[in-house]
Scaffold this motif. Structure first.
Motif, PDB file in Angstrom:
ATOM      1  N   ARG A   1       0.188  -1.007  -0.349  1.00  0.00           N
ATOM      2  CA  ARG A   1      -0.451  -0.202   0.223  1.00  0.00           C
ATOM      3  C   ARG A   1       0.984   1.434  -0.522  1.00  0.00           C
ATOM      4  O   ARG A   1       0.199   2.150  -0.642  1.00  0.00           O
ATOM      5  CB  ARG A   1      -0.649   0.208   1.013  1.00  0.00           C
ATOM      6  CG  ARG A   1      -1.855  -0.517   1.229  1.00  0.00           C
ATOM      7  CD  ARG A   1      -3.410   0.174   0.232  1.00  0.00           C
ATOM      8  NE  ARG A   1      -4.616  -1.029   0.554  1.00  0.00           N
ATOM      9  CZ  ARG A   1      -5.552  -0.856   0.585  1.00  0.00           C
ATOM     10  NH1 ARG A   1      -6.081   0.736  -0.922  1.00  0.00           N
ATOM     11  NH2 ARG A   1      -6.789  -0.966   0.196  1.00  0.00           N
ATOM     12  N   VAL A   2       2.101   0.908   0.391  1.00  0.00           N
ATOM     13  CA  VAL A   2       3.029   2.416   0.646  1.00  0.00           C
ATOM     14  C   VAL A   2       3.924   2.350  -0.550  1.00  0.00           C
ATOM     15  O   VAL A   2       3.698   3.676  -1.101  1.00  0.00           O
ATOM     16  CB  VAL A   2       3.981   2.252   1.791  1.00  0.00           C
ATOM     17  CG1 VAL A   2       4.736   3.327   1.785  1.00  0.00           C
ATOM     18  CG2 VAL A   2       3.187   2.103   3.028  1.00  0.00           C
ATOM     19  N   VAL A   3       4.496   1.001  -1.576  1.00  0.00           N
ATOM     20  CA  VAL A   3       5.398   1.376  -2.050  1.00  0.00           C
ATOM     21  C   VAL A   3       4.383   0.345  -3.227  1.00  0.00           C
ATOM     22  O   VAL A   3       4.517  -0.899  -2.600  1.00  0.00           O
ATOM     23  CB  VAL A   3       6.170   0.943  -2.075  1.00  0.00           C
ATOM     24  CG1 VAL A   3       7.442   0.831  -3.346  1.00  0.00           C
ATOM     25  CG2 VAL A   3       7.024   1.856  -0.673  1.00  0.00           C
ATOM     26  N   GLU A   4       4.194   1.274  -4.496  1.00  0.00           N
ATOM     27  CA  GLU A   4       3.029   0.182  -5.006  1.00  0.00           C
ATOM     28  C   GLU A   4       3.894  -0.157  -6.599  1.00  0.00           C
ATOM     29  O   GLU A   4       3.143  -0.325  -7.720  1.00  0.00           O
ATOM     30  CB  GLU A   4       1.875   1.542  -5.918  1.00  0.00           C
ATOM     31  CG  GLU A   4       1.167   1.720  -4.269  1.00  0.00           C
ATOM     32  CD  GLU A   4      -0.525   2.142  -4.808  1.00  0.00           C
ATOM     33  OE1 GLU A   4      -1.212   1.621  -6.009  1.00  0.00           O
ATOM     34  OE2 GLU A   4      -0.675   3.010  -4.514  1.00  0.00           O
ATOM     35  N   ILE A   5       5.159  -0.783  -6.296  1.00  0.00           N
ATOM     36  CA  ILE A   5       6.280  -1.138  -7.482  1.00  0.00           C
ATOM     37  C   ILE A   5       5.899  -2.337  -7.391  1.00  0.00           C
ATOM     38  O   ILE A   5       6.018  -2.723  -6.247  1.00  0.00           O
ATOM     39  CB  ILE A   5       7.700  -0.433  -7.018  1.00  0.00           C
ATOM     40  CG1 ILE A   5       8.084   1.084  -7.471  1.00  0.00           C
ATOM     41  CG2 ILE A   5       8.715  -0.918  -8.154  1.00  0.00           C
ATOM     42  CD1 ILE A   5       8.801   1.509  -7.005  1.00  0.00           C
ATOM     43  N   PRO A   6       5.654  -3.322  -8.233  1.00  0.00           N
ATOM     44  CA  PRO A   6       5.791  -4.672  -7.788  1.00  0.00           C
ATOM     45  C   PRO A   6       7.125  -5.163  -6.948  1.00  0.00           C
ATOM     46  O   PRO A   6       8.168  -4.755  -7.416  1.00  0.00           O
ATOM     47  CB  PRO A   6       5.947  -5.362  -9.547  1.00  0.00           C
ATOM     48  CG  PRO A   6       5.421  -4.260 -10.211  1.00  0.00           C
ATOM     49  CD  PRO A   6       6.142  -3.021  -9.897  1.00  0.00           C
ATOM     50  N   ARG A   7       6.368  -6.202  -6.305  1.00  0.00           N
ATOM     51  CA  ARG A   7       7.433  -6.737  -5.062  1.00  0.00           C
ATOM     52  C   ARG A   7       8.254  -6.814  -6.275  1.00  0.00           C
ATOM     53  O   ARG A   7      10.196  -6.726  -5.405  1.00  0.00           O
ATOM     54  CB  ARG A   7       6.663  -7.548  -4.451  1.00  0.00           C
ATOM     55  CG  ARG A   7       7.599  -8.145  -3.358  1.00  0.00           C
ATOM     56  CD  ARG A   7       6.835  -9.248  -2.577  1.00  0.00           C
ATOM     57  NE  ARG A   7       7.987 -10.075  -1.590  1.00  0.00           N
ATOM     58  CZ  ARG A   7       7.482  -9.335  -0.378  1.00  0.00           C
ATOM     59  NH1 ARG A   7       7.326  -7.794  -0.017  1.00  0.00           N
ATOM     60  NH2 ARG A   7       8.585  -9.501   0.958  1.00  0.00           N
ATOM     61  N   ILE A   8       8.956  -7.827  -6.448  1.00  0.00           N
ATOM     62  CA  ILE A   8       9.459  -8.589  -7.533  1.00  0.00           C
ATOM     63  C   ILE A   8      11.060  -7.205  -8.323  1.00  0.00           C
ATOM     64  O   ILE A   8      11.892  -8.463  -8.054  1.00  0.00           O
ATOM     65  CB  ILE A   8       9.070  -9.375  -8.785  1.00  0.00           C
ATOM     66  CG1 ILE A   8      10.718  -9.880  -8.902  1.00  0.00           C
ATOM     67  CG2 ILE A   8       8.838  -8.605  -9.886  1.00  0.00           C
ATOM     68  CD1 ILE A   8      10.620 -11.432  -9.931  1.00  0.00           C
ATOM     69  N   ILE A   9      10.636  -6.105  -8.027  1.00  0.00           N
ATOM     70  CA  ILE A   9      11.424  -5.346  -8.046  1.00  0.00           C
ATOM     71  C   ILE A   9      11.444  -4.095  -7.274  1.00  0.00           C
ATOM     72  O   ILE A   9      12.721  -3.787  -7.407  1.00  0.00           O
ATOM     73  CB  ILE A   9      10.597  -4.271  -9.416  1.00  0.00           C
ATOM     74  CG1 ILE A   9       9.978  -4.821 -11.139  1.00  0.00           C
ATOM     75  CG2 ILE A   9      11.736  -2.902  -9.981  1.00  0.00           C
ATOM     76  CD1 ILE A   9       9.366  -4.070 -11.887  1.00  0.00           C
ATOM     77  N   TRP A  10      10.269  -3.811  -6.773  1.00  0.00           N
ATOM     78  CA  TRP A  10      10.808  -3.339  -5.350  1.00  0.00           C
ATOM     79  C   TRP A  10      12.016  -3.696  -4.557  1.00  0.00           C
ATOM     80  O   TRP A  10      12.357  -2.955  -3.540  1.00  0.00           O
ATOM     81  CB  TRP A  10       9.870  -2.880  -4.865  1.00  0.00           C
ATOM     82  CG  TRP A  10       9.576  -1.797  -3.642  1.00  0.00           C
ATOM     83  CD1 TRP A  10       9.477  -2.621  -1.932  1.00  0.00           C
ATOM     84  CD2 TRP A  10      10.484  -0.861  -3.758  1.00  0.00           C
ATOM     85  NE1 TRP A  10       9.640  -1.969  -1.369  1.00  0.00           N
ATOM     86  CE2 TRP A  10      10.653  -0.794  -2.284  1.00  0.00           C
ATOM     87  CE3 TRP A  10      11.507  -0.131  -4.559  1.00  0.00           C
ATOM     88  CZ2 TRP A  10      11.067   1.244  -1.077  1.00  0.00           C
ATOM     89  CZ3 TRP A  10      11.882   1.354  -3.608  1.00  0.00           C
ATOM     90  CH2 TRP A  10      11.626   1.575  -2.371  1.00  0.00           C
ATOM     91  N   GLN A  11      11.544  -4.757  -3.930  1.00  0.00           N
ATOM     92  CA  GLN A  11      12.270  -5.671  -2.575  1.00  0.00           C
ATOM     93  C   GLN A  11      13.982  -5.357  -3.204  1.00  0.00           C
ATOM     94  O   GLN A  11      15.129  -5.395  -2.028  1.00  0.00           O
ATOM     95  CB  GLN A  11      12.143  -7.213  -2.774  1.00  0.00           C
ATOM     96  CG  GLN A  11      10.764  -7.234  -1.562  1.00  0.00           C
ATOM     97  CD  GLN A  11      11.136  -6.488  -0.647  1.00  0.00           C
ATOM     98  OE1 GLN A  11      12.049  -7.025   0.094  1.00  0.00           O
ATOM     99  NE2 GLN A  11       9.931  -5.494  -0.133  1.00  0.00           N
ATOM    100  N   PRO A  12      14.094  -5.676  -4.205  1.00  0.00           N
ATOM    101  CA  PRO A  12      15.917  -5.963  -4.399  1.00  0.00           C
ATOM    102  C   PRO A  12      16.309  -4.356  -3.939  1.00  0.00           C
ATOM    103  O   PRO A  12      17.676  -4.468  -3.553  1.00  0.00           O
ATOM    104  CB  PRO A  12      16.509  -6.284  -5.706  1.00  0.00           C
ATOM    105  CG  PRO A  12      14.815  -7.116  -5.880  1.00  0.00           C
ATOM    106  CD  PRO A  12      13.647  -6.556  -5.525  1.00  0.00           C
TER     107      PRO A  12
END
Length: 340
Positions: free
Chosen positions: A45-56
């Motif tokens: 909800r806070v960062v709406e970038i796809p998890r596979i891109i955002w987590q790294p």
């Protein structure tokens, strides 16, 4: 006989009231801030970038650099006596002040969306005290999916596994509630009366959100604008005298405008040398108000030619703030508790 899992112990029939705010790290040090930011910035909800891109990006870059800087900012405003951040301390004081305000059958507690005390922990504590009806009160005047929406996500996720679900209510946003506007007006007037100067402008600074959230239908921007308009009307000020800005930007995307810091610098350069800032989107003072505005924004304003600057306090646990909360919460509890 063993009690079934999820079954609240006797006596049942009580009402739980859970105040929820954003949260903060447990200590003003880099490891604590890293844990907090990891939880906060991992919320879709806070960062709406796809998890596979955002987590790294989060793990390799943000969490290796930002915690040290943020920890230094928290250290500036940390309440050493209570050993809590101001946000956690004020939310606890609000909760304690409300205990008993709605009768003996209502148990008031508080939680943080990120960090401690956790929402799941405090919901379980209310159930253990016999609360089979629970009202969750997110302390965000204006609704955003990243704030109120995230709180409700967590509440529903926690309760999803319950065998016996409590009856549940949630306090609605209160951006335009007459009690909120009246409390803001009273707090503003009290804050201005304590200054040794008369401001040329009063800036209303709200927490920023990515512009994309507005385009996707999030009502936050519109609700901030309405709060500002109603407060101007109640105090007899124009939009020019009481403009709006958005602070706490993060990342490279475009956020809601105008941005608070450049706006303050522009004011100073245009001859408005005495400015007060009120933050009507925050129910309690926190690192964004006490460090970002009261310290960083002040330094930028003075460097740009300003001469007088004041960051006015949030409603916190002031008399007007607590009176407002009682009105809002009594409405949300209507039918569950007596009218008196």
């Amino acid at each position: 006989m063993a009690r079934p899992p999820g079954h609240p112990p006797a006596p049942a029939g009580r009402v739980g009231l859970l105040l929820v705010n954003l949260g903060s790290p447990d200590s003003p040090d880099a490891p604590s801030v890293r844990r907090y930011l990891d939880q906060f910035l991992s919320d879709p909800r806070v960062v709406e970038i796809p998890r596979i891109i955002w987590q790294p990006i989060l793990k390799l870059f943000v969490l290796t650099r930002r915690p040290k800087v943020s920890a230094a900012n928290y250290a500036k405003i940390w309440d050493r006596e209570a050993n809590e951040s101001p946000l956690k301390l004020i939310t606890r004081l609000q909760s304690e002040a409300l205990q008993g305000a709605f009768g003996p059958e209502v148990i008031v507690d508080h939680a943080m969306r990120y960090g401690s005390p956790a929402i799941g922990e405090r919901l379980a504590a209310l159930r253990a005290q016999g609360c089979d009806r629970i009202c969750v009160a997110p302390l965000y005047p204006q609704y955003s999916g990243a704030t109120t929406g995230s709180v409700l996500d967590e509440v529903f996720d926690v309760l999803r596994g319950e065998r016996w679900m409590p009856a549940l209510r949630t306090m609605p946003p209160y951006h335009d509630h007459p009690a909120h506007i009246a409390a803001l007006k009273t707090g503003l007037e009290r804050g201005l009366a304590k200054l040794d100067f008369v401001p040329d402008r009063i800036l209303l600074s709200f927490h920023g959100m990515p512009k994309r959230t507005l385009e996707l239908g999030d009502p936050y921007h519109c609700q901030c604008q309405k709060t500002a308009r109603l407060l101007r009307e109640s105090t007899g000020r124009s939009e020019a005298e009481m403009p709006i800005g958005f602070q706490s930007l993060f990342g490279r995307a475009e956020w809601l405008k105008p941005y608070t810091l450049p706006l303050l610098e522009e004011m100073a350069g245009s001859g408005f040398r005495r400015v007060a800032v009120l933050m009507p989107g925050f129910s309690a003072d926190c690192v964004e108000t006490l460090e970002e505005i009261a310290v960083e924004a002040r330094e930028a304003f003075l460097a740009a030619g300003g001469t007088h600057f004041a960051a006015l306090p949030c409603l916190n646990d002031s008399d007007e703030g607590m009176e407002m909360l009682q009105i809002l919460l009594r409405e949300s509890l209507a039918g569950w508790v007596g009218a008196d």
